[in-house]
Design a protein around this motif. Structure first.
Motif, PDB file in Angstrom:
ATOM      1  N   ILE A 148       5.629 -10.372  14.266  1.00 19.41           N
ATOM      2  CA  ILE A 148       5.520  -9.522  15.442  1.00 19.41           C
ATOM      3  C   ILE A 148       4.633 -10.239  16.453  1.00 19.41           C
ATOM      4  O   ILE A 148       3.561 -10.739  16.113  1.00 19.41           O
ATOM      5  CB  ILE A 148       4.922  -8.152  15.085  1.00 19.41           C
ATOM      6  CG1 ILE A 148       5.817  -7.419  14.093  1.00 19.41           C
ATOM      7  CG2 ILE A 148       4.731  -7.299  16.338  1.00 19.41           C
ATOM      8  CD1 ILE A 148       5.251  -6.099  13.597  1.00 19.41           C
ATOM      9  N   SER A 149       5.069 -10.294  17.692  1.00 19.57           N
ATOM     10  CA  SER A 149       4.294 -10.956  18.734  1.00 19.57           C
ATOM     11  C   SER A 149       2.954 -10.264  18.929  1.00 19.57           C
ATOM     12  O   SER A 149       2.862  -9.034  19.004  1.00 19.57           O
ATOM     13  CB  SER A 149       5.061 -10.944  20.060  1.00 19.57           C
ATOM     14  OG  SER A 149       4.211 -11.345  21.124  1.00 19.57           O
ATOM     15  N   ARG A 150       1.906 -11.044  19.050  1.00 19.29           N
ATOM     16  CA  ARG A 150       0.560 -10.511  19.245  1.00 19.29           C
ATOM     17  C   ARG A 150       0.451  -9.700  20.537  1.00 19.29           C
ATOM     18  O   ARG A 150      -0.467  -8.901  20.707  1.00 19.29           O
ATOM     19  CB  ARG A 150      -0.439 -11.669  19.256  1.00 19.29           C
ATOM     20  CG  ARG A 150      -1.870 -11.225  19.133  1.00 19.29           C
ATOM     21  CD  ARG A 150      -2.799 -12.382  18.900  1.00 19.29           C
ATOM     22  NE  ARG A 150      -2.706 -12.888  17.538  1.00 19.29           N
ATOM     23  CZ  ARG A 150      -3.573 -13.761  17.030  1.00 19.29           C
ATOM     24  NH1 ARG A 150      -4.576 -14.222  17.769  1.00 19.29           N
ATOM     25  NH2 ARG A 150      -3.445 -14.186  15.784  1.00 19.29           N
ATOM     26  N   TYR A 151       1.400  -9.873  21.437  1.00 27.24           N
ATOM     27  CA  TYR A 151       1.345  -9.200  22.727  1.00 27.24           C
ATOM     28  C   TYR A 151       2.269  -7.987  22.807  1.00 27.24           C
ATOM     29  O   TYR A 151       2.464  -7.415  23.873  1.00 27.24           O
ATOM     30  CB  TYR A 151       1.685 -10.202  23.839  1.00 27.24           C
ATOM     31  CG  TYR A 151       0.741 -11.377  23.848  1.00 27.24           C
ATOM     32  CD1 TYR A 151      -0.447 -11.330  24.569  1.00 27.24           C
ATOM     33  CD2 TYR A 151       1.019 -12.524  23.103  1.00 27.24           C
ATOM     34  CE1 TYR A 151      -1.326 -12.401  24.561  1.00 27.24           C
ATOM     35  CE2 TYR A 151       0.144 -13.587  23.076  1.00 27.24           C
ATOM     36  CZ  TYR A 151      -1.026 -13.525  23.808  1.00 27.24           C
ATOM     37  OH  TYR A 151      -1.907 -14.581  23.784  1.00 27.24           O
ATOM     38  N   LEU A 152       2.835  -7.577  21.667  1.00 25.53           N
ATOM     39  CA  LEU A 152       3.798  -6.477  21.661  1.00 25.53           C
ATOM     40  C   LEU A 152       3.236  -5.199  22.263  1.00 25.53           C
ATOM     41  O   LEU A 152       3.820  -4.622  23.183  1.00 25.53           O
ATOM     42  CB  LEU A 152       4.279  -6.212  20.234  1.00 25.53           C
ATOM     43  CG  LEU A 152       5.080  -4.918  20.015  1.00 25.53           C
ATOM     44  CD1 LEU A 152       6.340  -4.899  20.860  1.00 25.53           C
ATOM     45  CD2 LEU A 152       5.418  -4.736  18.548  1.00 25.53           C
ATOM     46  N   ASN A 197      -4.290  -2.049  14.327  1.00 19.58           N
ATOM     47  CA  ASN A 197      -4.947  -0.973  13.577  1.00 19.58           C
ATOM     48  C   ASN A 197      -4.272   0.390  13.716  1.00 19.58           C
ATOM     49  O   ASN A 197      -4.936   1.425  13.646  1.00 19.58           O
ATOM     50  CB  ASN A 197      -6.411  -0.859  14.002  1.00 19.58           C
ATOM     51  CG  ASN A 197      -6.549  -0.407  15.459  1.00 19.58           C
ATOM     52  OD1 ASN A 197      -5.545  -0.197  16.140  1.00 19.58           O
ATOM     53  ND2 ASN A 197      -7.773  -0.261  15.929  1.00 19.58           N
ATOM     54  N   GLU A 198      -2.948   0.379  13.943  1.00 22.15           N
ATOM     55  CA  GLU A 198      -2.162   1.623  13.977  1.00 22.15           C
ATOM     56  C   GLU A 198      -2.305   2.398  15.283  1.00 22.15           C
ATOM     57  O   GLU A 198      -1.900   3.554  15.361  1.00 22.15           O
ATOM     58  CB  GLU A 198      -2.509   2.547  12.795  1.00 22.15           C
ATOM     59  CG  GLU A 198      -2.432   1.888  11.435  1.00 22.15           C
ATOM     60  CD  GLU A 198      -2.806   2.820  10.296  1.00 22.15           C
ATOM     61  OE1 GLU A 198      -2.269   3.948  10.249  1.00 22.15           O
ATOM     62  OE2 GLU A 198      -3.642   2.430   9.469  1.00 22.15           O
ATOM     63  N   PHE A 251       2.316   2.547  14.393  1.00 26.88           N
ATOM     64  CA  PHE A 251       2.843   1.767  13.278  1.00 26.88           C
ATOM     65  C   PHE A 251       1.728   1.592  12.254  1.00 26.88           C
ATOM     66  O   PHE A 251       0.558   1.843  12.543  1.00 26.88           O
ATOM     67  CB  PHE A 251       3.324   0.398  13.793  1.00 26.88           C
ATOM     68  CG  PHE A 251       4.176  -0.386  12.840  1.00 26.88           C
ATOM     69  CD1 PHE A 251       5.135   0.227  12.051  1.00 26.88           C
ATOM     70  CD2 PHE A 251       4.037  -1.754  12.750  1.00 26.88           C
ATOM     71  CE1 PHE A 251       5.934  -0.505  11.177  1.00 26.88           C
ATOM     72  CE2 PHE A 251       4.830  -2.510  11.891  1.00 26.88           C
ATOM     73  CZ  PHE A 251       5.775  -1.876  11.104  1.00 26.88           C
ATOM     74  N   VAL A 252       2.073   1.196  11.037  1.00 26.06           N
ATOM     75  CA  VAL A 252       1.069   0.992  10.000  1.00 26.06           C
ATOM     76  C   VAL A 252       0.258  -0.278  10.290  1.00 26.06           C
ATOM     77  O   VAL A 252       0.666  -1.119  11.095  1.00 26.06           O
ATOM     78  CB  VAL A 252       1.722   0.895   8.612  1.00 26.06           C
ATOM     79  CG1 VAL A 252       2.366   2.214   8.226  1.00 26.06           C
ATOM     80  CG2 VAL A 252       2.752  -0.237   8.575  1.00 26.06           C
ATOM     81  N   GLU A 253      -0.872  -0.419   9.624  1.00 25.67           N
ATOM     82  CA  GLU A 253      -1.708  -1.600   9.803  1.00 25.67           C
ATOM     83  C   GLU A 253      -0.911  -2.859   9.464  1.00 25.67           C
ATOM     84  O   GLU A 253      -0.288  -2.957   8.414  1.00 25.67           O
ATOM     85  CB  GLU A 253      -2.941  -1.518   8.909  1.00 25.67           C
ATOM     86  CG  GLU A 253      -3.896  -2.682   9.081  1.00 25.67           C
ATOM     87  CD  GLU A 253      -5.112  -2.590   8.192  1.00 25.67           C
ATOM     88  OE1 GLU A 253      -5.959  -3.502   8.252  1.00 25.67           O
ATOM     89  OE2 GLU A 253      -5.212  -1.606   7.422  1.00 25.67           O
ATOM     90  N   SER A 258       0.820  -1.196   0.000  1.00 26.91           N
ATOM     91  CA  SER A 258       0.000   0.000   0.000  1.00 26.91           C
ATOM     92  C   SER A 258       0.860   1.254   0.000  1.00 26.91           C
ATOM     93  O   SER A 258       2.020   1.244   0.429  1.00 26.91           O
ATOM     94  CB  SER A 258      -0.914   0.006   1.232  1.00 26.91           C
ATOM     95  OG  SER A 258      -0.170   0.263   2.404  1.00 26.91           O
ATOM     96  N   THR A 259       0.257   2.364  -0.485  1.00 25.24           N
ATOM     97  CA  THR A 259       0.983   3.640  -0.479  1.00 25.24           C
ATOM     98  C   THR A 259       1.284   4.087   0.938  1.00 25.24           C
ATOM     99  O   THR A 259       2.287   4.759   1.187  1.00 25.24           O
ATOM    100  CB  THR A 259       0.161   4.706  -1.202  1.00 25.24           C
ATOM    101  OG1 THR A 259      -1.148   4.795  -0.602  1.00 25.24           O
ATOM    102  CG2 THR A 259       0.005   4.363  -2.672  1.00 25.24           C
ATOM    103  N   GLU A 260       0.424   3.713   1.896  1.00 25.47           N
ATOM    104  CA  GLU A 260       0.656   4.067   3.298  1.00 25.47           C
ATOM    105  C   GLU A 260       1.942   3.432   3.813  1.00 25.47           C
ATOM    106  O   GLU A 260       2.761   4.085   4.473  1.00 25.47           O
ATOM    107  CB  GLU A 260      -0.529   3.618   4.152  1.00 25.47           C
ATOM    108  CG  GLU A 260      -0.365   3.909   5.638  1.00 25.47           C
ATOM    109  CD  GLU A 260      -1.460   3.282   6.479  1.00 25.47           C
ATOM    110  OE1 GLU A 260      -1.635   3.721   7.622  1.00 25.47           O
ATOM    111  OE2 GLU A 260      -2.123   2.339   5.994  1.00 25.47           O
ATOM    112  N   ILE A 261       2.143   2.158   3.515  1.00 23.07           N
ATOM    113  CA  ILE A 261       3.348   1.466   3.971  1.00 23.07           C
ATOM    114  C   ILE A 261       4.580   2.020   3.265  1.00 23.07           C
ATOM    115  O   ILE A 261       5.624   2.247   3.888  1.00 23.07           O
ATOM    116  CB  ILE A 261       3.213  -0.051   3.741  1.00 23.07           C
ATOM    117  CG1 ILE A 261       2.105  -0.611   4.642  1.00 23.07           C
ATOM    118  CG2 ILE A 261       4.522  -0.759   4.008  1.00 23.07           C
ATOM    119  CD1 ILE A 261       1.804  -2.070   4.399  1.00 23.07           C
ATOM    120  N   THR A 262       4.451   2.254   1.960  1.00 20.73           N
ATOM    121  CA  THR A 262       5.572   2.835   1.221  1.00 20.73           C
ATOM    122  C   THR A 262       5.963   4.186   1.791  1.00 20.73           C
ATOM    123  O   THR A 262       7.150   4.486   1.972  1.00 20.73           O
ATOM    124  CB  THR A 262       5.204   2.982  -0.270  1.00 20.73           C
ATOM    125  OG1 THR A 262       4.835   1.703  -0.793  1.00 20.73           O
ATOM    126  CG2 THR A 262       6.378   3.523  -1.065  1.00 20.73           C
TER     127      THR A 262
END
Length: 253
Positions: free
Chosen positions: A142-146, A175-176, A180-182, A2-6
């Motif tokens: 990425i750990s789900r508990y981060l 969800n940011e 961080f991005v989605e 996505s453009t958001e991640i870029t």
């Protein structure tokens, strides 16, 4: 991508992520340690989603032949300047690499940026396609508990974002809410299941249980102890999710 991640990565955030803090340096050192245990000598390595080459650089210095693929042009331009590294723009879901042609594939990013499980399976299938028999894939999650651990340590869980933290723990959907991005956050079992087409699958907790303390104290003197703690419980099912990142290693047979 996505453009958001870029856009997120175009500002050079990956240039210093693993060097600017004790926690980042812990993640870097532990990743090196885990890879070096089983990498064959003079391996042909495909670094998929390798950003600016933070891992490609030391792998090339270790004598491996490294080709990096990334969708962000600035990343590819930077990585191509590293001695012993070649780089090209590409997508984890459609690799421009011959079948059965590499010894090692690194997926240090695609499996959490690809939020659709079908896309993750496509990327894993591509890694399997290009690997030689006996080759290894290393896939990061990425750990789900981060965010639970991070925001719980720094006082960042509030009435406003508590439901967001709960959602990522329950579902893996991030969800940011913490900047961080989605992305998709994994459990160790989920990451292993996604690599089910491989054998000898092991999932490691990278940073171990001491990384929130490094973030809180910003003290390099604690890194050695944190590494030793991480090593002691790196595959312990009761503590693996205390790490911020997971790293799966698997072999193609």
């Amino acid at each position: 991508m996505s453009t958001e991640i870029t856009a997120h990565y175009a500002d050079g955030v990956e240039r210093t992520r693993l060097t600017r803090s004790p926690h980042g340096r812990l993640e870097f050192l532990r990743t090196q340690e885990i890879l070096r245990r089983t990498l064959p000598k003079n391996a042909k390595v495909l670094d998929v989603g390798g950003a600016m080459g933070v891992h490609a650089e030391w792998l090339a210095q270790d004598g491996h032949r490294v080709h990096l693929i990334d969708p962000v042009p600035d990343h590819v331009e930077a990585a191509a300047q590293l001695p012993g590294v070649t780089a090209a723009i590409g997508d984890a879901r459609q690799l421009d690499t011959e079948d059965n042609s590499v010894d090692v594939v690194l997926l240090f990013g695609p499996l959490y940026h690809l939020t659709d499980p079908r896309d993750r399976q496509t990327a894993i299938g591509e890694a399997k396609r290009v690997l030689r028999t006996g080759g290894q894939v290393f896939a990061a999650g990425i750990s789900r508990y981060l965010t639970l651990m991070e925001l719980g340590t720094n006082g960042g869980i509030t009435q406003i974002n508590e439901s967001d933290v709960d959602e990522v723990v329950r579902t893996g959907r991030y969800n940011e809410h913490a900047g961080f991005v989605e992305t998709h956050f994994h459990t160790a079992d989920e990451l292993a299941q996604e690599l089910g087409g491989f054998s000898d699958i092991t999932v490691f907790g990278v940073e171990g249980p001491a990384w929130p303390t490094l973030d809180a104290t910003n003290n390099d003197e604690h890194i050695d102890g944190a590494i030793r703690a991480a090593r002691l419980v790196e595959t312990d099912p009761h503590l693996i999710h205390a790490s911020a990142h997971l790293l799966a290693r698997a072999r193609l047979t």
